[in-house]
Design an enzyme around this catalytic site. Sequence first.
Site, PDB file in Angstrom:
ATOM      1  N   GLU A   1       0.820  -1.204   0.000  1.00  0.00           N
ATOM      2  CA  GLU A   1       0.000   0.000   0.000  1.00  0.00           C
ATOM      3  C   GLU A   1       0.856   1.257   0.000  1.00  0.00           C
ATOM      4  O   GLU A   1       0.496   2.262  -0.617  1.00  0.00           O
ATOM      5  CB  GLU A   1      -0.973   0.006   1.177  1.00  0.00           C
TER       6      GLU A   1
ATOM      7  N   HIS B   1      -0.312 -14.207  -0.497  1.00  0.00           N
ATOM      8  CA  HIS B   1       0.969 -14.548   0.114  1.00  0.00           C
ATOM      9  C   HIS B   1       1.393 -15.902  -0.444  1.00  0.00           C
ATOM     10  O   HIS B   1       0.737 -16.919  -0.213  1.00  0.00           O
ATOM     11  CB  HIS B   1       0.840 -14.552   1.634  1.00  0.00           C
TER      12      HIS B   1
ATOM     13  N   GLY C   1      -5.712   6.387 -14.186  1.00  0.00           N
ATOM     14  CA  GLY C   1      -6.694   7.334 -14.714  1.00  0.00           C
ATOM     15  C   GLY C   1      -6.771   8.611 -13.910  1.00  0.00           C
ATOM     16  O   GLY C   1      -6.084   8.794 -12.912  1.00  0.00           O
TER      17      GLY C   1
END
Length: 139
Positions: free
Chosen positions: A63, A89, A108
């Site tokens: 992230e 994983h 986008g």
Amino acid sequence: MIWKRNATLDNLNAMGEGNMVGLLNIHFDKLGDASIEATMPVDSRTHQPFGLLHGGASVVLAETLGSVAGYLCTEGDEQVVGLEVNANHIRSVRSGRVRGVCTALHAGRRHQVWQIEIFDEQGRLCCSSRLTTAVVSPQ
């Protein structure tokens, strides 16, 4: 090049000071024309109770990479927020450093989808993750 913002590795690494990125010692190592890479240690900070890399730590690395990449694809006061993250994983890791490589599947104006692959020090795939983000303007 897909990036709209000017950034250096030093800039990216400074962003991690005083937050989870710095706490886990995630370090940005490469900023390519269409990809970004960072490493993270596999140690007591990132282990689960059985001595393996915690899946949540892998998700934090994924992230972090996707969010920073998303930010680099915005302009002005636009911000990026995560909408969905998933991770498969594939291989366990006990020690060393893992390397995350982030590339755009879609960059986008309002939504982005990032693919993040995490490898061990032998170059073996350990985790495959996808992050979807939204581009928002402050109100």
